[in-house]
Design a protein around this motif. Sequence first.
Motif, PDB file in Angstrom:
ATOM      1  N   LEU A   6       0.815  -1.210   0.000  1.00 50.58           N
ATOM      2  CA  LEU A   6       0.000   0.000   0.000  1.00 50.58           C
ATOM      3  C   LEU A   6       0.851   1.264   0.000  1.00 50.58           C
ATOM      4  N   ILE A   7       1.965   1.233   0.739  1.00 50.27           N
ATOM      5  CA  ILE A   7       2.826   2.412   0.766  1.00 50.27           C
ATOM      6  C   ILE A   7       3.446   2.649  -0.609  1.00 50.27           C
ATOM      7  N   MET A   8       3.953   1.602  -1.230  1.00 52.06           N
ATOM      8  CA  MET A   8       4.560   1.779  -2.547  1.00 52.06           C
ATOM      9  C   MET A   8       3.511   2.122  -3.600  1.00 52.06           C
ATOM     10  N   LEU A   9       2.289   1.622  -3.425  1.00 53.36           N
ATOM     11  CA  LEU A   9       1.212   2.002  -4.332  1.00 53.36           C
ATOM     12  C   LEU A   9       0.933   3.494  -4.228  1.00 53.36           C
ATOM     13  N   ARG A  10       0.860   3.999  -3.019  1.00 57.26           N
ATOM     14  CA  ARG A  10       0.602   5.428  -2.834  1.00 57.26           C
ATOM     15  C   ARG A  10       1.776   6.262  -3.328  1.00 57.26           C
ATOM     16  N   GLU A  11       2.985   5.884  -2.928  1.00 58.55           N
ATOM     17  CA  GLU A  11       4.161   6.636  -3.360  1.00 58.55           C
ATOM     18  C   GLU A  11       4.292   6.615  -4.880  1.00 58.55           C
ATOM     19  N   GLY A 157       3.336  -3.370  -5.291  1.00 58.64           N
ATOM     20  CA  GLY A 157       2.755  -2.036  -5.166  1.00 58.64           C
ATOM     21  C   GLY A 157       3.298  -1.084  -6.206  1.00 58.64           C
ATOM     22  N   LEU A 158       4.597  -1.175  -6.459  1.00 59.24           N
ATOM     23  CA  LEU A 158       5.219  -0.303  -7.457  1.00 59.24           C
ATOM     24  C   LEU A 158       4.721  -0.630  -8.864  1.00 59.24           C
ATOM     25  N   VAL A 159       4.571  -1.930  -9.161  1.00 59.32           N
ATOM     26  CA  VAL A 159       4.089  -2.335 -10.484  1.00 59.32           C
ATOM     27  C   VAL A 159       2.650  -1.860 -10.698  1.00 59.32           C
ATOM     28  N   VAL A 160       1.798  -2.061  -9.693  1.00 57.63           N
ATOM     29  CA  VAL A 160       0.398  -1.628  -9.811  1.00 57.63           C
ATOM     30  C   VAL A 160       0.323  -0.105  -9.967  1.00 57.63           C
ATOM     31  N   ALA A 161       1.170   0.617  -9.228  1.00 56.93           N
ATOM     32  CA  ALA A 161       1.186   2.079  -9.341  1.00 56.93           C
ATOM     33  C   ALA A 161       1.602   2.517 -10.735  1.00 56.93           C
ATOM     34  N   ALA A 162       2.596   1.832 -11.320  1.00 56.31           N
ATOM     35  CA  ALA A 162       3.042   2.180 -12.671  1.00 56.31           C
ATOM     36  C   ALA A 162       1.938   1.936 -13.686  1.00 56.31           C
ATOM     37  N   VAL A 163       1.247   0.798 -13.571  1.00 52.20           N
ATOM     38  CA  VAL A 163       0.151   0.491 -14.492  1.00 52.20           C
ATOM     39  C   VAL A 163      -0.990   1.495 -14.323  1.00 52.20           C
ATOM     40  N   ALA A 164      -1.335   1.800 -13.052  1.00 52.49           N
ATOM     41  CA  ALA A 164      -2.408   2.766 -12.803  1.00 52.49           C
ATOM     42  C   ALA A 164      -2.033   4.151 -13.304  1.00 52.49           C
ATOM     43  N   GLY A 165      -0.770   4.528 -13.124  1.00 47.41           N
ATOM     44  CA  GLY A 165      -0.319   5.838 -13.605  1.00 47.41           C
ATOM     45  C   GLY A 165      -0.403   5.943 -15.111  1.00 47.41           C
ATOM     46  N   ALA A 167      -2.462   4.225 -17.014  1.00 50.31           N
ATOM     47  CA  ALA A 167      -3.882   4.273 -17.362  1.00 50.31           C
ATOM     48  C   ALA A 167      -4.476   5.650 -17.090  1.00 50.31           C
ATOM     49  N   LEU A 168      -4.060   6.290 -15.998  1.00 53.67           N
ATOM     50  CA  LEU A 168      -4.524   7.648 -15.718  1.00 53.67           C
ATOM     51  C   LEU A 168      -4.059   8.614 -16.791  1.00 53.67           C
ATOM     52  N   TYR A 169      -2.826   8.457 -17.235  1.00 53.95           N
ATOM     53  CA  TYR A 169      -2.276   9.339 -18.262  1.00 53.95           C
ATOM     54  C   TYR A 169      -3.049   9.192 -19.572  1.00 53.95           C
ATOM     55  N   ARG A 170      -3.420   7.978 -19.920  1.00 51.55           N
ATOM     56  CA  ARG A 170      -4.150   7.743 -21.166  1.00 51.55           C
ATOM     57  C   ARG A 170      -5.642   7.999 -21.030  1.00 51.55           C
ATOM     58  N   GLY A 171      -6.099   8.258 -19.803  1.00 56.18           N
ATOM     59  CA  GLY A 171      -7.502   8.594 -19.604  1.00 56.18           C
ATOM     60  C   GLY A 171      -8.430   7.415 -19.506  1.00 56.18           C
ATOM     61  N   SER A 172      -7.895   6.199 -19.432  1.00 61.64           N
ATOM     62  CA  SER A 172      -8.748   5.013 -19.378  1.00 61.64           C
ATOM     63  C   SER A 172      -9.108   4.606 -17.957  1.00 61.64           C
ATOM     64  N   LEU A 173      -8.538   5.291 -16.984  1.00 57.13           N
ATOM     65  CA  LEU A 173      -8.812   4.948 -15.588  1.00 57.13           C
ATOM     66  C   LEU A 173      -9.153   6.217 -14.825  1.00 57.13           C
ATOM     67  N   LYS A 174     -10.285   6.192 -14.151  1.00 57.41           N
ATOM     68  CA  LYS A 174     -10.706   7.316 -13.335  1.00 57.41           C
ATOM     69  C   LYS A 174     -10.737   6.876 -11.873  1.00 57.41           C
ATOM     70  N   LEU A 175      -9.871   7.458 -11.071  1.00 52.90           N
ATOM     71  CA  LEU A 175      -9.815   7.126  -9.654  1.00 52.90           C
ATOM     72  C   LEU A 175     -10.249   8.332  -8.823  1.00 52.90           C
ATOM     73  N   PRO A 176     -11.036   8.095  -7.765  1.00 52.37           N
ATOM     74  CA  PRO A 176     -11.328   9.194  -6.834  1.00 52.37           C
ATOM     75  C   PRO A 176     -10.089   9.482  -5.987  1.00 52.37           C
ATOM     76  N   LEU A 177      -9.143  10.229  -6.563  1.00 53.86           N
ATOM     77  CA  LEU A 177      -7.831  10.382  -5.929  1.00 53.86           C
ATOM     78  C   LEU A 177      -7.927  11.051  -4.568  1.00 53.86           C
ATOM     79  N   ALA A 178      -8.865  11.999  -4.414  1.00 47.31           N
ATOM     80  CA  ALA A 178      -8.984  12.674  -3.122  1.00 47.31           C
ATOM     81  C   ALA A 178      -9.343  11.676  -2.029  1.00 47.31           C
ATOM     82  N   HIS A 179     -10.300  10.795  -2.310  1.00 44.25           N
ATOM     83  CA  HIS A 179     -10.684   9.777  -1.327  1.00 44.25           C
ATOM     84  C   HIS A 179      -9.566   8.757  -1.139  1.00 44.25           C
ATOM     85  N   PHE A 180      -8.889   8.413  -2.234  1.00 41.41           N
ATOM     86  CA  PHE A 180      -7.790   7.452  -2.139  1.00 41.41           C
ATOM     87  C   PHE A 180      -6.694   7.963  -1.214  1.00 41.41           C
TER      88      PHE A 180
END
Length: 282
Positions: A6-11, A157-165, A167-180
């Motif tokens: 979780l820490i590496m995912l957030r970082e 955590g780092l791998v998931v963060a890279a994939v999520a990042g 996806a966010l850059y390409r606009g295919s993933l919408k995360l409620p970042l404030a709540h996260f």
Amino acid sequence: MLVPFLIMLREGLEAALVVGIIASYLRQTGRGAWMPAVWIGIFLATALALFVGAGLQFASAEFPQRQQELFEALVGFLAVGVLTWMVMWMRRAASGMRRELTRSLDRAFGSGRRHTYALIGMVFLAVAREGLESIFFLLAVFQQSSSSAAPLGALLGLVVAAVAGLALYRGSLKLPLAHFFRLTGLFILLVAAGLFAGSVRALHEAGLWNHAQGVVFDLSDRLPLDTPLGSLFSGIFGYQPAPTVSEVIAYIGYLAVASWLLWLGPSSPRASAATQPRHGRA
């Protein structure tokens, strides 16, 4: 494994947000040719974090037992400070991050021929900050936990963060970042409280803190550390079956101070709104 994940995912998401904002701005302003400078900054920052982490790990392995305990305590205190600052900084800076980054990029490209170095420096500083924070945290966790799955959790955590990042850059993933970031902030404060109490315990084992060592309670028979639940609580909350008075005070005291600084301090939006003067009719 859960805590490093979780820490590496957030970082990783924090770093990915910064890099994604910069990359999107370059693409939108027709400056996509400068993306290699972004990758150079990422590479240099990653190399620095790995170099610092390896150096600290190798150096600590050469210490005698007492010095190792002292080193563990110092790294733990540093990790607590870094984690606390990370939570508070993201809470205050997230809303205006895009605006500040685009202003910095405009200044960088207005600096003439030096804009390449300025762009590399921006990315390097952003990623290096997250990388060094992660290194100090992981060192503290690895030293206070004997779980062999912790490095795997950090890597996942780092791998998931890279994939999520991406996806966010390409606009295919919408995360409620404030709540996260709010929820992970609460989690990180609990982790930091456990690290703080563990650092106090390490100071005692190093012979530098011998006050308030009476045992508050003893759950060694009911919930020992070698059980799955005890190991889980230890990894997440810093649970000890027989904590001392100083460890309990450190744990509760840190949570109280950090909670006040985060939610009730003078810099929080709630407190600021409460202290704003109200203008009524004279």
